[in-house]
Scaffold this active site. Structure first.
Site, mmCIF file in Angstrom:
data_model
loop_
_atom_site.group_PDB
_atom_site.id
_atom_site.type_symbol
_atom_site.label_atom_id
_atom_site.label_comp_id
_atom_site.label_asym_id
_atom_site.label_seq_id
_atom_site.Cartn_x
_atom_site.Cartn_y
_atom_site.Cartn_z
ATOM 1 N N LYS A 116 42.715 43.245 45.779
ATOM 2 C CA LYS A 116 41.469 43.227 45.003
ATOM 3 C C LYS A 116 41.295 41.926 44.229
ATOM 4 O O LYS A 116 40.174 41.400 44.126
ATOM 5 C CB LYS A 116 41.429 44.431 44.038
ATOM 6 C CG LYS A 116 41.489 45.799 44.749
ATOM 7 C CD LYS A 116 40.444 45.961 45.863
ATOM 8 C CE LYS A 116 40.724 47.153 46.760
ATOM 9 N NZ LYS A 116 39.930 47.176 47.989
ATOM 10 N N GLU A 198 36.855 40.076 30.212
ATOM 11 C CA GLU A 198 35.967 40.433 31.323
ATOM 12 C C GLU A 198 34.709 41.057 30.745
ATOM 13 O O GLU A 198 34.760 41.745 29.720
ATOM 14 C CB GLU A 198 36.666 41.430 32.252
ATOM 15 C CG GLU A 198 36.042 41.548 33.612
ATOM 16 C CD GLU A 198 36.866 42.460 34.530
ATOM 17 O OE1 GLU A 198 37.569 41.950 35.408
ATOM 18 O OE2 GLU A 198 36.784 43.694 34.341
ATOM 19 N N HIS A 233 36.030 59.692 39.234
ATOM 20 C CA HIS A 233 35.871 58.438 39.971
ATOM 21 C C HIS A 233 35.679 58.654 41.465
ATOM 22 O O HIS A 233 35.910 57.762 42.260
ATOM 23 C CB HIS A 233 37.047 57.485 39.727
ATOM 24 C CG HIS A 233 37.238 57.202 38.286
ATOM 25 N ND1 HIS A 233 36.362 56.445 37.545
ATOM 26 C CD2 HIS A 233 38.190 57.620 37.410
ATOM 27 C CE1 HIS A 233 36.767 56.393 36.300
ATOM 28 N NE2 HIS A 233 37.868 57.100 36.178
ATOM 29 N N ARG A 289 35.987 50.109 56.389
ATOM 30 C CA ARG A 289 36.036 51.336 57.206
ATOM 31 C C ARG A 289 34.686 52.026 57.115
ATOM 32 O O ARG A 289 33.825 51.607 56.352
ATOM 33 C CB ARG A 289 37.111 52.263 56.645
ATOM 34 C CG ARG A 289 36.898 52.460 55.139
ATOM 35 C CD ARG A 289 37.641 53.611 54.564
ATOM 36 N NE ARG A 289 37.644 53.589 53.116
ATOM 37 C CZ ARG A 289 36.720 54.112 52.332
ATOM 38 N NH1 ARG A 289 35.677 54.711 52.860
ATOM 39 N NH2 ARG A 289 36.798 54.044 51.006
#
Lengths: 491, 164, 491, 164
Positions: A116, A198, A233, A289
């Site tokens: 990631k 962030e 989530h 995918r």
């Protein structure tokens, strides 16, 4: 030429892929574990191979058993579905090295997108918007860095996790004390006080763009999906188009997704996920995918993603261009789970004693279970996906509520009543939601009180009921029976 | 004989008297008169106060599964002893598994001293972890002897506490 | 404002309309005869009114009982479906005169289009192509009339019917003797030797154009349907687009249909039927109601015809124009009938003991029966319509064959095996067919020989079968069971 | 004991011997060895010569309804008497209704003289007319007494002929 495909998966996605195979006149091989010997994907397939016990690491995740099964059955290719081995680059490579076609992107692409941090960096360099933040160690003029990122922002431990060493900062005045607190917490928790800054998104939407690429280098998008309705989530309701963006933003985001895919020479189906807030979108990750929610895109764009996965893996080039892909109408998917929304979405295994699916115009059922089947606690609790299409969002919501209100599934607790209540809610209909939707509006959800008919049915069902006598005299023929119906009941 | 029907977190005292295709249903303090018949497709037609419903149901031991009004319900039935008004207090000392699944971890043994909120048992079902926490401070007097990775059934006792 | 609709019909179309009502949050009232008391449309509706015995003339065709039922239930409108009273102008007028909305065109339009000779004349005057022929009595220079019409042509008794007084004439030399023979036969059979000449179409296709008009005078078309696959002059398989016409012909035919509809100030849904041969189309008749096969148009155009029927009847204007209507992909419908194709399509009533419908992407089931239901001999033998959509005709055929091969219906004979064989036939796949397709290719159709599994199942089903033991040791885990599957079996 | 199974217009002499989950099936002169088991969803899993089929079936008196290979079959079963090789000739004199439906018309009565192909009985089912014709020249010796408009059942005798 692919003539036989082994599907390294189970449940609804395995069934979905087997159907595509049958329509393409390709043989389908199922693999299954002990507890799945009578699961629908096993009964539907042309051949079925038992590969081990329920524990996925000894069956659905076992490279060797799966590739052996493919070899034994003379399969040409392996479709991984989603979950299990679908994003395992090593598996994809192992399949390719075994002279089998892996139906998905290149193993290196899978690995790259699986990292990631690395993929975020790569996307930023390619000009795809990412969540602003400092990449390396926090040093120099921290105030200036923070100003560049913009408030609110998050101070978080680079080594962090679980909410520790993390502070939300609303304004410049709070910055210094937040850094001190986070730094000390990080040192104590992780033995490492490296911090990063962030941008903090407090009401993000989850949007994603469907990508399809072939081996000739063509990459197109099939527009976006809105997947903000989540619990734990995990998505439970998705739709396309997203009601949050206008055509200009849509174009920008879809083009960014194509750019992201082209950077990594993407082939096959994939999804570029974004967070979206305040008119801006940020690259989150790429899923290499087929997605659970691919059906809404298929209905809106009229393109069969699974069939195209197979075709491009077989070397076929896309026979349409970006201009041929149009969004038409609106599609919504609801995931029917074996879980109890009133008890923190606790899984609820059980035996499916009765199941009747909704039918009719614009209703698609992708189902992975059948009447008589035991839903065990070994796998994901997804039972079925109800996907609807109609000409506009409002009609699609009404159609979904109709479909859900005709989805009969008895023998275990499901989230069906919860889904219906979301469809009926003003908050969902207004489409002004973020990924915090369920927490904000449905965290205390409980099943409404039952009508007397519900109790009467439970108490009467065990008694031998009289058969209906349908002669005219048995009751007043002109008595209008008011059927309470379904959706009107549960407002 | 009245019985208790539980749907979700709510319980109702119910009773039904049937005569042919007619019935009188009592739910807590309200009475309903109705008629019912079994249809060829296996459903029940129920008419209460002139309103018709088509309902479906299945049964397993004390659980009834009912589809009515477009909703799938699960009802748990317990017969009430006449005259019994004292209900069992939920025993805070006894922690049972809320699910059928796999034992992933056991963070304590007989005699361990624990604090309220400590995670004692970790279960897994359908790819999700579930943590069972201690409901209060105390000492573990009994804990499941199932080995790690073994199967746990819903309702099975996971651990019991006693005072320190 | 329409808030409650009575559906003056039964079976799948009643169910279809009730679903539309529910999605539009309109109450639906069913009417039913004695034998239909447990039929799906009765169970689905919000209210249900018994209107009489099985005999349609005493129930589904009884003006008073139906209008009374609407009054009693405070319905605002009546939807007639297809068949029964749907094209009865007197009924439509009676409904309107009773202060109820008739969901369909104006009663006068229904009556006009019901007069086939009159409507043909009107269309010819308006410039819509009709089958060439002499209108009045045959006189004067017959050779010249015949030459104008063109050969082959048909000489037929004006008073005729049943094939009597009818001759096909291939060339001018045969004309005189054919006229003599037909004239004498007509005199003997009908006491009237008036003859007419008409162009003879020996291999016509049946094409039709879907029309939708509102009360504001807007009329649009939703393109064509190909309905040439028929038996006993009733359609069994329909599709859209038609594989027989190119875009130029499509445009001409669709514009002719709109012209035809505008001539009669058409509002609501309707269908203009054409015969098509040798690159020319001819007006046949206009159906002033929803058609059985409307689903293929809905799938290709993405417009819900039944919902729009209700909206325009309620005074709403169409919210899209002709340019917004696009054909996308290909759709096919198969009608599943309770009939035996090997015995001249003899109806086969019976009890539906088991029914499992096909599910998946691009599959729509419009069903009028349910498990446990007795299909009586009182009504039309249509049980269900399977409608599929896919990106092209070939894919749609494969999808239809998949869907049919997963349509389980036990307890009576149906035409399901026959439909599958048509889907597999070269003649259907090549699309070079006319309305004589079934006669030419399937007149001697018989069910193929059963595999041993079929016999084994029949003989074993009555014995108590052992439960499957699913432990690894029970059989060789690596034995690939070759599932014969379905579509591959019956080539 | 062998029995005759009829599918459509074709008949097969069949026999099955079962032992546990194994069976030996004889169809006319061919033998098949197989295994079978009942699945939880009510279907049968049948394995013949290593090929697996999932089949469904229902039964009503002598009729079996079978779904297999993607096709819905209707099979009629008749047990054969051992040693009996003579089969009944179809009786051309007896005309039975092929459908359940309504009697629309009766064009003849006891003693009427009829020709081959004459329409004797008109039935209606599912909105379609069905005409029953005389199979040969002869005299009606018996004809249904059901009144016009009345119900006729499949297999019911409609009329019988005798020689002139």
């Amino acid at each position: 030429m692919i003539k036989k495909i082994l599907i390294a998966n189970r449940g609804e996605i395995a069934c979905r892929i087997i159907k595509a195979c049958k329509e393409m006149q390709i043989s389908a091989v199922a693999v299954y574990s002990d507890v799945d010997s009578e699961s629908p994907h096993v009964l539907m397939a042309d051949e079925a191979i038992l590969i081990g016990p329920a524990n996925p690491s000894e069956s659905y995740l076992d490279f060797d058993k799966i590739v052996d099964a493919a070899k034994q059955t003379n399969s040409d290719a392996i479709h991984p579905g989603y979950g299990f081995l679908s994003e395992n680059g090593d598996f994809a490579k192992y399949v390719n090295d075994s002279d089998l076609v892996f139906i998905g992107p290149d193993p290196d692409t899978i690995k790259l997108m699986g990292d990631k941090a690395e993929s975020k960096k790569m996307m930023a360099e390619a000009g795809v918007p990412t969540i602003p933040g400092n990449d390396g160690e926090l040093s120099g003029n921290v105030d200036a860095v923070a100003r560049d990122i913009g408030y609110p922002l998050m101070v978080k431990a680079a080594a962090g996790g679980g909410g520790k060493g993390m502070r939300i900062v609303e304004s410049p005045e709070e910055l210094e004390s937040a850094i001190e607190a986070a730094s000390s917490e990080a040192r104590n928790s992780f033995g490492n006080d490296t911090l990063i800054l962030e941008k903090y998104l407090d009401q993000p939407r989850h949007l994603e763009v469907q990508i399809l690429g072939d081996q000739q280098g063509n990459v197109i998008h099939l527009y976006e999906r809105e997947c903000s309705i989540q619990r734990r989530h995990q998505k439970i309701i998705e739709e396309s188009p997203s009601p949050a963006i206008n055509n200009k933003l849509r174009k920008m985001m879809c083009e960014a997704a194509v750019k992201a895919a082209k950077v990594v020479n993407y082939s096959n189906a994939g999804t570029v996920e974004f967070l979206f807030q305040d008119g801006k979108f940020y690259f989150l990750e790429m899923n290499t995918r087929i997605q659970v929610e691919h059906g809404v895109t298929e209905m809106v764009c009229g393109i069969d993603l699974v069939k195209w996965q197979i075709r491009v893996a077989d070397g076929e080039a896309l026979d349409f261009t970006q201009n041929d892909v149009k969004q038409r109408g609106h599609s919504i998917e609801c995931r029917v789970y074996a879980e109890d929304p009133s008890r923190d979405f606790l899984p609820t295994p059980g035996l499916i004693r009765k199941m009747i699916l909704p039918e009719g115009s614009g209703i698609r059922n992708d189902v992975g279970v059948s009447e008589g089947q035991e839903v065990t606690s070994d796998y994901d609790p997804l039972l079925a996906k109800v996907v609807v299409w109609d000409s506009c969002r409002n009609s699609a919501i009404n159609r979904m509520d109709y479909a859900l209100s005709n989805f009969i599934i008895l023998g275990l607790i499901t989230n069906q009543p919860f889904l219906r209540d979301i469809m009926k809610s003003e908050s969902y209909r207004k489409a002004s939601f973020s990924t915090r939707f369920v927490d904000e509006h449905f965290s205390d959800w409980e099943l409404g009180p039952p009508s007397p008919e519900v109790i009467a049915t439970a108490l009467l069902a065990s008694k031998s009921a009289p058969e209906k006598v349908s002669t005219v005299s048995s009751r007043d023929p002109y008595s209008p029976w008011s059927n309470k119906g379904t959706w009107r009941q549960n407002i | 004989m009245a019985e208790t029907v539980t749907i979700g977190s709510k319980s109702y005292s119910v009773n039904i008297r049937r005569s042919g295709s007619s019935f009188r249903l009592q739910i807590d303090d309200r009475d309903y008169d109705g008629e019912f018949s079994r249809l060829n497709n296996g459903s029940l037609e129920i008419i209460i106060d002139g309103r018709r419903s088509i309902t479906y149901s299945e049964k397993k031991l004390d659980d009834s599964y009912v589809f009515a009004d477009g909703i799938n319900y699960v009802l748990r039935r317990q017969s009430q002893k006449v005259g019994s008004v004292v209900q069992d207090e939920p025993r805070e000392d006894l922690v049972m598994s809320p699910i059928t699944g796999k034992l992933l971890d056991r963070k304590g043994e007989n005699g361990s001293s624990v604090r309220e909120g400590d995670v004692i048992i970790v279960l897994e079902a359908m790819k999700m972890e579930h943590r069972l926490r201690s409901p209060r401070d105390g000492i573990i007097s009994r804990i499941t002897s199932i080995e790690i990775g073994g199967q746990v059934k819903e309702g099975e006792i996971m651990f019991e506490l006693e005072d320190e």
